[in-house]
Enzyme design. Structure first.
Site, mmCIF file in Angstrom:
data_model
loop_
_atom_site.group_PDB
_atom_site.id
_atom_site.type_symbol
_atom_site.label_atom_id
_atom_site.label_comp_id
_atom_site.label_asym_id
_atom_site.label_seq_id
_atom_site.Cartn_x
_atom_site.Cartn_y
_atom_site.Cartn_z
ATOM 1 N N GLU A 67 0.817 -1.220 0.000
ATOM 2 C CA GLU A 67 0.000 0.000 0.000
ATOM 3 C C GLU A 67 0.850 1.269 0.000
ATOM 4 O OE1 GLU A 67 -0.551 -2.644 1.842
ATOM 5 O OE2 GLU A 67 -2.647 -3.257 1.621
ATOM 6 N N LYS A 71 -17.780 -1.067 5.820
ATOM 7 C CA LYS A 71 -18.250 -2.019 4.818
ATOM 8 C C LYS A 71 -19.777 -1.993 4.654
ATOM 9 C CE LYS A 71 -17.369 -6.664 3.180
ATOM 10 N NZ LYS A 71 -16.718 -7.959 3.451
ATOM 11 N N PHE A 113 -11.718 -7.579 13.683
ATOM 12 C CA PHE A 113 -10.647 -8.049 12.817
ATOM 13 C C PHE A 113 -10.274 -6.968 11.798
ATOM 14 C CE2 PHE A 113 -9.269 -10.343 8.922
ATOM 15 C CZ PHE A 113 -8.034 -10.721 9.403
ATOM 16 N N GLN A 114 -8.997 -6.663 11.709
ATOM 17 C CA GLN A 114 -8.455 -5.641 10.803
ATOM 18 C C GLN A 114 -9.087 -4.275 11.012
ATOM 19 O OE1 GLN A 114 -8.379 -7.359 6.803
ATOM 20 N NE2 GLN A 114 -6.328 -8.116 7.304
#
Ligand SMILES: Cc1ncc(C[n+]2csc(CCOP(=O)(O)OP(=O)(O)O)c2C)c(N)n1
Ligand SMILES: [Mg+2]
Lengths: 611, 183
Positions: free
Chosen positions: A77, A189, A139-140
């Site tokens: 990235e 999301k 998570f993440q």
């Protein structure tokens, strides 16, 4: 004022008060992910640098189903952000990045900071865990807006689908207006899945953030008056001219021609004024030319346009150009009187202010002191005669300066773009590669990020597929983002990685020689890869050159290859970069490569604590 | 949430929402640079709400500050907020005043009202009833100082609205426990 405005815009944003002006076209229903692609297309974005992951899958799905925006898959990235920087810097457009949440976002942080320091316009979209999990150590998950707050011009976390179109368009406006910079839009999301109404605002604006473009006419008049009377004037220009666009470079050239004043520039401003012009004194600052730094020290009027009095430029502040009046033109009000007190501060866009300067100079036709100006030029010629960039060449070993000089001579008549890594090679590139046009020189100035040049060259090549794009690299730096060779090969981007290989972190070695008794702690790389084989492993072409006599032929060969090339230029390991203003010293205390004074003696104890 | 989500996302679905409560927290912190940024960063980073926040050094010798935060969330979120605050290194103690026992909450507001004639008279009368003091006056305006619980200030401000309310400046809530014990 800018700070105030940013604070205001944050407040505004949370109340959703910032709004796109003009009539809103009837909307179309689509998902948040589709909106992202819609906005990119509406903003004229052709290329998006990114890397997928769980929190951006809906956006990747939308990418799959459209054709307007091409996604460039990087290998890290950080590479995506630097590539977008190269793309932006070489085109004047906004660079675009897409990364996933958590590690995707944290990997982007170095690039974002780099873009902030060098005022590069970027929009970086990050995925985020669904809104109901934010704050849960999901998570993440990471606090992307928290982490990137100090390294972006502005950032957003979008928690309602209704806000998404406005925020995305606004991000482009904020990134590219005023003093440009990186903007992060963090999209959870569930917002990417949610359906909403997309409309394209007619005009992109922000209620609170409206940078001022026109300078104060009274101050510009006062500046012209000072310029008309100056005996030892000097233009000191910087990256602001490049950011302001081609018009600013053109106006600057006109103004220099009209006034006949000498001009120098920072690292970031190279190319805004042609290096082939006799008014050009070369770069100034820590590794600037003798004539540029002495002129800064001795001038009686400094006209600073789009530069920011960085510590690499000023050296010792209390001895910085002690006898001059100073004019400072900058679009960022917080840059004015930050390090150096100036006599006239003009807030405005370089092109606009230069336009007014030209008009007022022509209208008032000041009676300049021709005798004084001639004497000033005579003095400058004496400084020039020191030939401060000279070095001892060799028949048996390639001197790094010679390598860059030859590279310049053999590529100057082509359509060439140069990027660099960070270190001695970067400074030599700035000294010996001569730029006649803006946007041709991409380097990490403010942050000094090793690993910038290779991915930046990928971005530049993508924007200019027919041009010759060369990364002047150091063997240490280039290993930091070497993986992007894979990107270059995948997209058939024939970038040339020209490694000035001295086996040392040369700039570190130089400072250890100067400050730490020649104890070369950890600055020698014991185990370098075979760069030719490395190139081949990437399905690129590797060339090695070890003899000065072979150099021209090898460079020709490199240019001819229509594939990515890693050029391993094996150079003298002990060469130092001069001239140099040792830390803690003033512009008139520069040391030269051939100077009698030993470098070690030149740095005072106080100077050693600085970097 | 979106029906799509559970099938296409690898994240667990949103929990069914519990009722939201308002809590007042007293927090003792080292008065060192950046401590307020850490507290606020915790709230913004984890998406917690801040209704009001006040801070000032209260023990000069020990360089301790007391922060009073009014926040809202489900009981689980409130519990998390307290635990997350407690985890910050410069934070000494976190007490949830709302559950710790009887306590007093006060806020101070300065309220500027502009008007003439009847409106002016009425503003003064109401101020008297609310025990607000006049701390600045011109022939056409007053600034009132009022202290009390937040809802008292709310009602006073609401009453001033038709009488020429210009602006309000409020401190946010400070709180202390009743009785002889310190926190
Ligand atoms: C990411 C990062 N880490 C460390 C540094 C500190 N640093 C500045 S120049 C340099 C050495 C660079 O070596 P090389 O790329 O071989 O270039 P040279 O100076 O030899 O030309 C280092 C380690 C930096 N600028 N960036
Ligand atoms: Mg090196």
């Amino acid at each position: 004022m800018a700070k105030e405005m940013m604070a205001k815009s944050v407040a505004k944003d949370s109340s959703g008060a910032a709004r796109a002006a003009g009539a809103e076209l009837p909307g179309r229903e689509m998902t948040g992910a589709e909106m992202v692609l819609e906005v990119l297309a509406d903003q004229g974005v052709k290329h998006l640098f990114g890397y997928p992951g769980g929190a951006v899958l809906p956006i990747y799905d939308a990418i799959f189903q459209q054709k307007k925006v091409e996604h460039i898959l990087v290998r890290h990235e950080q590479g995506a952000v630097h590539a977008a920087e190269g793309y932006a810097r070489s085109t004047g457009k906004v660079g675009c990045v897409l990364v996933t949440s958590g590690p995707g976002a944290t990997n982007a942080v170095t690039g974002l900071t780099d873009a902030l320091m060098d005022s590069i316009p970027l929009v970086c979209i990050t995925g985020q865990v669904p809104t109901h999990l934010i704050g849960n150590d999901a998570f993440q998950e990471c606090d992307t807006v928290g982490i990137t707050r100090p390294c972006t011009k502005h950032n957003y976390l979008v928690k309602r689908i209704e806000d998404l179109p406005r925020v995305l368009h606004e991000a482009f406006y904020v990134a590219s207006s005023g003093r440009p910079g990186p903007v992060v839009v963090d999209i959870p999301k569930d917002i990417q899945f949610a359906k909403g109404n997309y409309f394209k605002p007619k005009e992109f604006q922000h209620q609170g953030y409206k940078p001022r473009l026109k300078g104060d006419p009274d101050k510009i008049k006062a500046a012209i008056e000072l310029m008309g009377k100056a005996k030892r004037p000097l233009f000191y220009t910087g990256g602001g001219i490049i950011n302001s666009g081609n018009a600013a470079s053109e106006r600057l050239r006109e103004l220099v021609k009209l006034t006949g004043f000498p001009i120098t520039s920072t690292l970031m401003g190279l190319g805004a004024f042609p290096a082939s012009d006799p008014h050009w004194l070369g770069m100034l600052g820590m590794h600037g030319t003798w004539e540029a730094n002495w002129s800064m020290h001795d001038c009686d009027l400094m006209i600073c346009i789009g530069a920011r009095f960085d510590d690499r430029i000023t050296g010792r502040l209390d001895a910085f150009s002690p006898g001059s009046k100073k004019i400072h033109v900058d679009i960022d009000p917080s840059s004015i009187n930050k390090n150096v007190k100036v006599d006239i501060g003009i807030i405005g866009d370089c092109a606009h202010v230069l336009d007014d300067m030209l008009r007022i100079w022509r209208a008032s036709a000041p009676q300049v002191d021709k005798k004084a100006l001639a004497a000033w030029w005579q003095q400058i010629d004496k400084w020039r005669a020191r030939k401060s960039l000279s070095y001892k060449n060799s028949n048996s070993i390639i001197k790094p300066q010679y390598a860059i000089q030859r590279l310049y001579e053999l590529t100057k008549d082509r359509d060439t773009y140069i990027t660099t890594e960070v270190g001695q090679h970067q400074m030599w590139a700035a000294q010996f590669y001569r730029f006649d046009e803006p946007n041709r020189w991409m380097t990490s100035g403010g942050l000094g990020t090793m690993g910038y040049g290779l991915p930046a060259s990928v971005g530049v090549q993508l924007a200019h597929p027919k041009s010759l794009v060369i990364d002047i690299a150091g063997e240490a730096s280039v290993l930091m983002t070497m993986q992007e060779m894979s990107t270059a090969v995948q997209y058939r981007l024939p970038v040339k990685i020209f490694i000035i290989n001295n086996q040392y972190m040369g700039m570190v070695r130089q400072w250890q020689e100067l400050l730490h008794g020649g104890r070369y702690s950890q600055s020698y790389t014991e185990a370098l890869p075979d760069f030719v084989k490395l190139a081949e492993a990437y399905h690129a072409v590797g060339i090695r050159c070890e003899k000065p006599g072979d150099l021209d032929g090898a460079i020709h060969e490199m240019i001819k290859v229509d594939k990515p090339v890693i050029f391993d230029c094996v150079v003298d390991q002990n060469e130092n970069c001069f001239p140099m203003i040792p830390s803690g010293r003033a512009h008139n205390e520069m040391i030269l490569g051939d100077a009698g004074e030993s470098v070690e003696d030149a740095i005072t104890e106080a100077g050693k604590v600085m970097v | 949430m979106n029906k799509n989500m559970s099938s296409t996302s690898h994240y667990p679905a949103a929990p069914v929402l519990q009722g939201v409560e308002v809590h007042t927290l007293s927090v003792i912190v080292d008065n060192e640079p950046g401590v307020l940024a850490r507290v606020i960063g915790l709230f913004s980073g984890r998406g917690y709400n801040i209704d009001s926040l006040t801070v000032s050094e209260t023990e000069h010798q020990k360089h301790l500050s007391r922060i009073t935060i009014v926040t809202r969330g489900t009981p689980m979120v409130i519990e998390q907020i307290k635990n997350q605050l407690d985890r910050l290194v410069p934070i000494h103690r976190v007490v949830d005043m709302t559950v710790a026992g009887p306590h007093i909450e006060r806020e101070l507001a300065m309220v500027k009202v502009r008007g003439k004639g009847d409106h002016r008279q009425e503003a003064l009368r109401l101020a008297d009833a609310f025990r607000a003091r006049v701390i600045d006056a011109t022939t056409e305006s007053f600034v009132f100082e009022i202290t009390g619980a937040s809802d008292k200030i709310e009602s006073f401000v609401a009453l001033m609205l038709p009488l020429g309310l210009v602006e309000v400046s409020r401190t946010g809530v400070v709180a202390i426990a009743r009785g002889p014990e310190g926190m």
